[in-house]
Design a protein around this motif. Structure first.
Motif, mmCIF file in Angstrom:
data_model
loop_
_atom_site.group_PDB
_atom_site.id
_atom_site.type_symbol
_atom_site.label_atom_id
_atom_site.label_comp_id
_atom_site.label_asym_id
_atom_site.label_seq_id
_atom_site.Cartn_x
_atom_site.Cartn_y
_atom_site.Cartn_z
ATOM 1 N N GLN A 290 0.829 -1.212 0.000
ATOM 2 C CA GLN A 290 0.000 0.000 0.000
ATOM 3 C C GLN A 290 0.859 1.255 0.000
ATOM 4 O O GLN A 290 1.961 1.281 0.544
ATOM 5 N N ALA A 291 0.321 2.298 -0.630
ATOM 6 C CA ALA A 291 1.084 3.517 -0.899
ATOM 7 C C ALA A 291 0.727 4.626 0.078
ATOM 8 O O ALA A 291 0.511 5.770 -0.315
ATOM 9 N N GLY A 292 0.673 4.313 1.346
ATOM 10 C CA GLY A 292 0.389 5.359 2.321
ATOM 11 C C GLY A 292 -1.074 5.768 2.305
ATOM 12 O O GLY A 292 -1.963 4.927 2.339
ATOM 13 N N GLY A 293 -1.352 7.061 2.228
ATOM 14 C CA GLY A 293 -2.729 7.538 2.353
ATOM 15 C C GLY A 293 -3.141 7.474 3.804
ATOM 16 O O GLY A 293 -2.487 8.029 4.688
ATOM 17 N N THR A 294 -4.228 6.759 4.091
ATOM 18 C CA THR A 294 -4.681 6.627 5.481
ATOM 19 C C THR A 294 -3.925 5.535 6.219
ATOM 20 O O THR A 294 -4.095 5.376 7.428
ATOM 21 N N SER A 295 -3.099 4.752 5.519
ATOM 22 C CA SER A 295 -2.326 3.672 6.139
ATOM 23 C C SER A 295 -0.844 3.923 5.912
ATOM 24 O O SER A 295 -0.447 4.710 5.053
ATOM 25 N N LYS A 296 0.004 3.242 6.687
ATOM 26 C CA LYS A 296 1.439 3.391 6.485
ATOM 27 C C LYS A 296 1.840 2.749 5.163
ATOM 28 O O LYS A 296 1.202 1.797 4.692
ATOM 29 N N GLU A 297 2.914 3.255 4.576
ATOM 30 C CA GLU A 297 3.397 2.692 3.318
ATOM 31 C C GLU A 297 4.095 1.362 3.573
ATOM 32 O O GLU A 297 4.918 1.236 4.478
ATOM 33 N N ILE A 298 3.737 0.351 2.767
ATOM 34 C CA ILE A 298 4.374 -0.965 2.809
ATOM 35 C C ILE A 298 4.638 -1.392 1.375
ATOM 36 O O ILE A 298 3.781 -1.230 0.492
ATOM 37 N N GLU A 299 5.819 -1.947 1.141
ATOM 38 C CA GLU A 299 6.173 -2.478 -0.176
ATOM 39 C C GLU A 299 6.446 -3.968 -0.070
ATOM 40 O O GLU A 299 7.235 -4.400 0.767
ATOM 41 N N SER A 300 5.776 -4.753 -0.892
ATOM 42 C CA SER A 300 6.097 -6.161 -1.088
ATOM 43 C C SER A 300 6.641 -6.330 -2.493
ATOM 44 O O SER A 300 6.204 -5.635 -3.419
ATOM 45 N N ALA A 301 7.592 -7.242 -2.670
ATOM 46 C CA ALA A 301 8.287 -7.366 -3.953
ATOM 47 C C ALA A 301 8.465 -8.827 -4.336
ATOM 48 O O ALA A 301 8.755 -9.673 -3.491
ATOM 49 N N ASP A 302 8.288 -9.121 -5.632
ATOM 50 C CA ASP A 302 8.601 -10.447 -6.172
ATOM 51 C C ASP A 302 9.301 -10.253 -7.513
ATOM 52 O O ASP A 302 9.116 -9.238 -8.191
ATOM 53 N N ASP A 303 10.072 -11.251 -7.926
ATOM 54 C CA ASP A 303 11.016 -11.060 -9.019
ATOM 55 C C ASP A 303 10.578 -11.681 -10.338
ATOM 56 O O ASP A 303 9.723 -12.567 -10.386
ATOM 57 N N PHE A 304 11.195 -11.186 -11.409
ATOM 58 C CA PHE A 304 11.075 -11.764 -12.746
ATOM 59 C C PHE A 304 12.371 -11.473 -13.498
ATOM 60 O O PHE A 304 13.146 -10.587 -13.111
ATOM 61 N N VAL A 305 12.611 -12.229 -14.563
ATOM 62 C CA VAL A 305 13.847 -12.130 -15.325
ATOM 63 C C VAL A 305 13.536 -11.800 -16.777
ATOM 64 O O VAL A 305 12.610 -12.366 -17.365
ATOM 65 N N LEU A 306 14.307 -10.881 -17.352
ATOM 66 C CA LEU A 306 14.248 -10.589 -18.779
ATOM 67 C C LEU A 306 15.556 -11.028 -19.418
ATOM 68 O O LEU A 306 16.640 -10.657 -18.941
ATOM 69 N N THR A 307 15.470 -11.807 -20.485
ATOM 70 C CA THR A 307 16.676 -12.289 -21.156
ATOM 71 C C THR A 307 17.073 -11.409 -22.334
ATOM 72 O O THR A 307 18.145 -11.608 -22.915
ATOM 73 N N GLN A 308 16.215 -10.446 -22.702
ATOM 74 C CA GLN A 308 16.564 -9.471 -23.732
ATOM 75 C C GLN A 308 15.769 -8.191 -23.483
ATOM 76 O O GLN A 308 14.865 -8.166 -22.651
ATOM 77 N N HIS A 309 16.178 -7.131 -24.163
ATOM 78 C CA HIS A 309 15.526 -5.836 -23.954
ATOM 79 C C HIS A 309 14.019 -5.959 -24.211
ATOM 80 O O HIS A 309 13.604 -6.510 -25.232
ATOM 81 N N THR A 310 13.222 -5.449 -23.280
ATOM 82 C CA THR A 310 11.775 -5.672 -23.323
ATOM 83 C C THR A 310 11.023 -4.398 -22.975
ATOM 84 O O THR A 310 11.435 -3.639 -22.100
ATOM 85 N N HIS A 311 9.914 -4.184 -23.678
ATOM 86 C CA HIS A 311 9.000 -3.098 -23.358
ATOM 87 C C HIS A 311 7.766 -3.707 -22.687
ATOM 88 O O HIS A 311 7.023 -4.464 -23.322
ATOM 89 N N LEU A 312 7.566 -3.397 -21.418
ATOM 90 C CA LEU A 312 6.404 -3.892 -20.687
ATOM 91 C C LEU A 312 5.227 -2.953 -20.920
ATOM 92 O O LEU A 312 5.324 -1.748 -20.689
ATOM 93 N N ASN A 313 4.120 -3.509 -21.362
ATOM 94 C CA ASN A 313 2.915 -2.725 -21.644
ATOM 95 C C ASN A 313 1.776 -3.005 -20.677
ATOM 96 O O ASN A 313 0.921 -2.143 -20.473
ATOM 97 N N GLN A 314 1.742 -4.207 -20.101
ATOM 98 C CA GLN A 314 0.657 -4.590 -19.199
ATOM 99 C C GLN A 314 1.197 -5.330 -17.985
ATOM 100 O O GLN A 314 2.307 -5.857 -18.006
ATOM 101 N N ALA A 315 0.372 -5.368 -16.943
ATOM 102 C CA ALA A 315 0.682 -6.153 -15.750
ATOM 103 C C ALA A 315 -0.627 -6.468 -15.042
ATOM 104 O O ALA A 315 -1.660 -5.821 -15.282
ATOM 105 N N THR A 316 -0.597 -7.472 -14.190
ATOM 106 C CA THR A 316 -1.717 -7.762 -13.295
ATOM 107 C C THR A 316 -1.161 -8.108 -11.927
ATOM 108 O O THR A 316 -0.014 -8.544 -11.802
#
Length: 280
Positions: free
Chosen positions: A40-66
Motif C-alpha cells: 500500500q502507498a500510504g494515504g490513510t495507512s502506512k506505506e508498505i512495499e512487497s516485492a517479487d522477481d522476474f527475469v528478462l533475457t533481452q531488452h523488453t517493453h512492458l505494456n501490461q501487468a496484473t
C-alpha cells in the motif's frame, strides 16, 4: 542533403523490416492464499512495499501487468485512490553497499531505491479492477510485524479476509528494460483499510513455469527502509513465497549479423561513418 535522404530512408525501412519483436509474458500463476502481505502507498495507512522477481533475457517493453490481492480491514472498491507500480533491480544496484546490517541478509533482495515507476495519479498507468471473490481468506498475513534484527521472526499475524480483487494495468508510458533480473512492486493507495498482495505457489505452478533463480518475495515498511526482509525465511520462518502477478509486452529481437554488416557497408558508402568518427 536531399541526395542522401533517400538512402537514409531506405536503410531505415530495411531496419524496420528486419528488426523483429516477440511477445513476452511472465506469470506466477493464481493466488494460493497461503499469505497476504501489505502493498500500500500510504494515504490513510502506512506505506508498505512487497516485492517479487522476474527475469528478462533481452531488452523488453512492458505494456501490461496484473496483480491480485485482498481489500481488507473494511476496504472496498470505492476506497481505491491511486495505484503505483515500481520496478527495482537486485541489490547491490541502486544501493548503499555495504548495507546497514539491520536485517539478516540483503543478498538477492530488492535494491535500496526504485529503478523506475508508473502511477495512475500521473496518468503514466491506467487500471481496471475485477472483483473475484466477495469474501476470500488467506491463512497468514504480514502488515504490521515488519521489524529489524533481532525481532524479525514473528511467524506472521494470522489469517485475514476481505474482497479478492485483480488489478489489470496498462502502462500508458511503456516500461523499457534491458535484459536483467528485476523485482515487481505494486502499491494501492486506499482511503480506508488495507490492500494485501496475495501469494502464489513457489515453485511456480500454472504460470510461466520455473525460472532460475526464482527468488522469494520480500517486504519492507517506512521504518525498515532502505532494508528488506524475506517474507518466508525471515518473518514467517521455514518457508518461501511468490506473489500473484504477471507482466507482458514485447521483446526486441536483434537484427541478424548479415543485416548489420550490410547497414555498416551502406553507411560507409555514403561517408556517414567517416564523418561520425571525425566528429567523435
Amino acid at each position: 542533403m536531399q541526395t542522401k535522404l533517400i538512402p537514409i530512408l531506405a536503410i531505415s525501412t530495411l531496419f524496420a523490416a528486419n528488426a523483429d519483436a516477440a511477445a513476452f509474458s511472465f506469470s506466477t500463476g493464481d493466488s494460493d492464499y497461503r499469505i497476504a502481505t501489505g502493498a500500500q502507498a500510504g494515504g490513510t495507512s502506512k506505506e508498505i512495499e512487497s516485492a517479487d522477481d522476474f527475469v528478462l533475457t533481452q531488452h523488453t517493453h512492458l505494456n501490461q501487468a496484473t496483480f491480485t490481492g485482498l481489500l481488507a480491514n473494511g476496504a472496498t472498491l470505492g476506497d481505491i485512490a491511486n495505484v503505483n507500480v515500481e520496478i527495482y533491480r537486485v541489490f547491490g544496484k541502486d544501493s548503499v553497499n555495504p548495507p546497514s546490517g539491520r536485517v539478516p541478509t540483503r543478498v538477492n533482495s530488492p535494491s535500496d531505491v526504485a529503478f523506475l515507476g508508473r502511477e495512475s495519479a500521473s496518468n503514466s498507468l491506467s487500471y481496471s479492477v475485477t472483483l473475484l471473490n466477495g469474501n476470500a481468506s488467506a491463512a497468514n498475513s504480514v502488515i504490521n510485524g515488519i521489524h529489524p534484527l533481532p525481532d524479525q521472526t514473528t511467524g506472521g499475524e494470522g489469517a485475514v479476509s476481505g474482497q479478492e480483487v485483480r488489478f489489470d494495468i496498462n502502462f500508458n508510458d511503456a516500461i523499457s528494460l534491458a535484459a536483467d533480473h528485476y523485482f515487481f512492486v505494486p502499491q494501492v493507495e486506499l482511503k480506508n483499510g488495507n490492500f494485501l498482495w496475495l501469494s502464489a505457489a513457489k515453485p511456480i505452478v500454472g504460470g510461466s513455469g520455473p525460472f532460475t533463480p526464482d527468488l522469494q518475495s520480500w517486504i519492507r515498511d517506512e521504518n525498515l527502509d532502505p532494508d528488506w526482509l524475506r517474507i518466508g525465511t525471515d518473518i514467517v520462518g521455514g518457508t518461501t513465497f511468490n506473489q500473484a502477478f504477471s507482466v507482458s509486452g514485447v521483446s526486441a529481437v536483434p537484427l541478424p549479423g548479415a543485416t548489420w554488416l550490410f547497414l555498416s557497408g551502406m553507411l560507409g558508402v555514403m561517408g556517414l561513418g567517416k564523418r561520425r568518427k571525425a566528429a567523435a
